[in-house]
Scaffold this motif. Structure first.
Motif, PDB file in Angstrom:
ATOM      1  N   SER A   8       0.832  -1.191   0.000  1.00  0.00           N
ATOM      2  CA  SER A   8       0.000   0.000   0.000  1.00  0.00           C
ATOM      3  C   SER A   8       0.874   1.251   0.000  1.00  0.00           C
ATOM      4  CB  SER A   8      -0.911   0.021   1.236  1.00  0.00           C
ATOM      5  OG  SER A   8      -1.865  -1.019   1.176  1.00  0.00           O
ATOM      6  N   GLU A   9       0.432   2.253  -0.727  1.00  0.00           N
ATOM      7  CA  GLU A   9       1.144   3.521  -0.806  1.00  0.00           C
ATOM      8  C   GLU A   9       0.382   4.568  -0.004  1.00  0.00           C
ATOM      9  OE1 GLU A   9       2.276   6.889  -4.217  1.00  0.00           O
ATOM     10  OE2 GLU A   9       1.162   5.055  -4.744  1.00  0.00           O
ATOM     11  N   LEU A  10       1.070   5.253   0.893  1.00  0.00           N
ATOM     12  CA  LEU A  10       0.457   6.312   1.678  1.00  0.00           C
ATOM     13  C   LEU A  10       0.391   7.581   0.834  1.00  0.00           C
ATOM     14  CD1 LEU A  10      -0.640   7.430   4.383  1.00  0.00           C
ATOM     15  CD2 LEU A  10       1.740   7.960   4.991  1.00  0.00           C
ATOM     16  N   LEU A  11      -0.827   8.083   0.594  1.00  0.00           N
ATOM     17  CA  LEU A  11      -1.012   9.265  -0.248  1.00  0.00           C
ATOM     18  C   LEU A  11      -1.249  10.535   0.557  1.00  0.00           C
ATOM     19  CD1 LEU A  11      -3.315   7.850  -3.072  1.00  0.00           C
ATOM     20  CD2 LEU A  11      -0.820   8.026  -3.043  1.00  0.00           C
ATOM     21  N   GLY A  12      -1.701  10.403   1.778  1.00  0.00           N
ATOM     22  CA  GLY A  12      -1.973  11.600   2.556  1.00  0.00           C
ATOM     23  C   GLY A  12      -2.474  11.267   3.940  1.00  0.00           C
ATOM     24  N   THR A  13      -2.383  12.246   4.840  1.00  0.00           N
ATOM     25  CA  THR A  13      -2.907  12.117   6.199  1.00  0.00           C
ATOM     26  C   THR A  13      -3.733  13.351   6.532  1.00  0.00           C
ATOM     27  OG1 THR A  13      -0.957  13.153   7.211  1.00  0.00           O
ATOM     28  CG2 THR A  13      -0.916  10.745   6.939  1.00  0.00           C
ATOM     29  N   ALA A  14      -4.611  13.207   7.509  1.00  0.00           N
ATOM     30  CA  ALA A  14      -5.457  14.328   7.930  1.00  0.00           C
ATOM     31  C   ALA A  14      -5.846  14.120   9.385  1.00  0.00           C
ATOM     32  CB  ALA A  14      -6.703  14.420   7.054  1.00  0.00           C
ATOM     33  N   ARG A  15      -5.963  15.223  10.110  1.00  0.00           N
ATOM     34  CA  ARG A  15      -6.439  15.177  11.478  1.00  0.00           C
ATOM     35  C   ARG A  15      -7.928  15.468  11.520  1.00  0.00           C
ATOM     36  NH1 ARG A  15      -3.121  12.615  15.084  1.00  0.00           N
ATOM     37  NH2 ARG A  15      -0.949  13.088  14.537  1.00  0.00           N
ATOM     38  N   VAL A  16      -8.647  14.708  12.328  1.00  0.00           N
ATOM     39  CA  VAL A  16     -10.080  14.928  12.468  1.00  0.00           C
ATOM     40  C   VAL A  16     -10.302  16.077  13.445  1.00  0.00           C
ATOM     41  CG1 VAL A  16     -12.280  13.909  13.143  1.00  0.00           C
ATOM     42  CG2 VAL A  16     -10.536  12.489  12.047  1.00  0.00           C
ATOM     43  N   PRO A  17     -10.928  17.170  13.017  1.00  0.00           N
ATOM     44  CA  PRO A  17     -11.158  18.304  13.918  1.00  0.00           C
ATOM     45  C   PRO A  17     -11.914  17.887  15.176  1.00  0.00           C
ATOM     46  CG  PRO A  17     -11.619  18.937  11.659  1.00  0.00           C
ATOM     47  CD  PRO A  17     -11.411  17.448  11.648  1.00  0.00           C
ATOM     48  N   GLY A  18     -11.440  18.380  16.306  1.00  0.00           N
ATOM     49  CA  GLY A  18     -12.113  18.089  17.563  1.00  0.00           C
ATOM     50  C   GLY A  18     -11.775  16.753  18.172  1.00  0.00           C
ATOM     51  N   GLY A  19     -10.991  15.948  17.455  1.00  0.00           N
ATOM     52  CA  GLY A  19     -10.659  14.639  17.999  1.00  0.00           C
ATOM     53  C   GLY A  19      -9.176  14.358  18.006  1.00  0.00           C
ATOM     54  N   GLY A  20      -8.476  14.867  17.002  1.00  0.00           N
ATOM     55  CA  GLY A  20      -7.034  14.675  16.929  1.00  0.00           C
ATOM     56  C   GLY A  20      -6.604  13.375  16.287  1.00  0.00           C
ATOM     57  N   GLU A  21      -7.562  12.476  15.979  1.00  0.00           N
ATOM     58  CA  GLU A  21      -7.216  11.211  15.358  1.00  0.00           C
ATOM     59  C   GLU A  21      -6.714  11.443  13.937  1.00  0.00           C
ATOM     60  OE1 GLU A  21     -10.107  11.941  16.636  1.00  0.00           O
ATOM     61  OE2 GLU A  21     -10.598  10.546  18.260  1.00  0.00           O
ATOM     62  N   GLU A  22      -5.809  10.580  13.480  1.00  0.00           N
ATOM     63  CA  GLU A  22      -5.226  10.739  12.149  1.00  0.00           C
ATOM     64  C   GLU A  22      -5.859   9.777  11.158  1.00  0.00           C
ATOM     65  OE1 GLU A  22      -0.792  11.511  10.886  1.00  0.00           O
ATOM     66  OE2 GLU A  22      -1.134   9.343  10.948  1.00  0.00           O
ATOM     67  N   LEU A  23      -6.365  10.330  10.084  1.00  0.00           N
ATOM     68  CA  LEU A  23      -6.842   9.539   8.960  1.00  0.00           C
ATOM     69  C   LEU A  23      -5.706   9.384   7.966  1.00  0.00           C
ATOM     70  CD1 LEU A  23     -10.287  11.260   8.244  1.00  0.00           C
ATOM     71  CD2 LEU A  23      -9.863   9.236   9.636  1.00  0.00           C
TER      72      LEU A  23
END
Length: 223
Positions: free
Chosen positions: A4-19
């Motif tokens: 799998s190739e990692l294309l991007g990450t994002a933080r969920v507002p109000g939670g801090g979890e990483e997508l």
């Protein structure tokens, strides 16, 4: 096996979890820790969320609110099923989800975000529900893996008694609150009925070919 190739990450507002957005060949996945939230091969139940809701609407000019863009399966299915006078508002809390839709997943998105019937709002869907007194013929919720917050604990409020009461106020007479879940939840189904909705629970296969795990959609109609 192709890695799998990692294309991007994002933080969920109000939670801090990483997508994380991952790609393997032509397939995309959005994951949270070890939990797979979305998979481009599993579109059937998200499409059914839109098409089956449309079948339950009596108006030819429906106003829809979709909570969570995801990979756009629900939005694209809604646009395909609804007429030219429909309007669809998409509430997306994570801006990177839309950036991915317009970027690496542009072929999958197929231009649906540019449809003239679509309005995109970067906000919590709960805020739009709270401000819409009878403003929608249908509210479609697919903001988490079910009625218990996984990506963001604040999502729980959408499925609380107060959240369901707010959703009911946001619906026009005969309007439909449609909720997607990865699993059954009998206590939540009872909570929908206690909120005064007429409730129908439908099991739908995850894949559009009728295969894959069974997901659940609740259709709660405002009496």
């Amino acid at each position: 096996m192709t890695p799998s190739e990692l294309l991007g990450t994002a933080r969920v507002p109000g939670g801090g979890e990483e997508l994380r957005l991952l790609r393997r060949g032509d397939d995309f996945r959005i994951v949270l820790d070890r939990n797979e939230l979305m998979n481009s091969r599993m579109s059937g139940s998200e499409e059914a969320l839109a098409t089956m809701t449309g079948e339950r609407l009596a108006t030819g000019k429906p106003r829809l609110l979709i909570g969570g863009y995801g990979m756009g399966f629900t939005l694209r299915a809604a646009l395909a099923a609804l007429g030219p006078e429909a309007s669809v508002t998409v509430a997306e809390l994570v801006p990177e989800i839309i950036e991915w839709a317009r970027g690496p997943m542009a072929a999958l998105t197929a231009g649906c975000l540019d449809d003239l019937r679509v309005g995109l709002v970067y906000n919590d869907v709960a805020a739009l529900i709270a401000g819409a007194e009878g403003g929608y013929d249908a509210v479609l919720l697919d903001v988490d893996n079910g009625p218990h917050g996984l990506t963001r604990s604040a999502n729980d409020r959408l499925y609380s008694a107060a959240g369901l009461a707010a959703a009911k106020r946001a619906l026009a007479a005969g309007g439909v609150l449609a909720i997607w879940s990865a699993w059954p939840d009998p206590p939540f189904a009872r909570r929908l009925a206690q909120a005064g909705f007429a409730v129908e629970e439908v099991a739908v296969r995850a894949r559009s070919n009728g295969k894959g795990p069974r997901h659940v959609i609740w259709f709660a109609t405002k009496r």
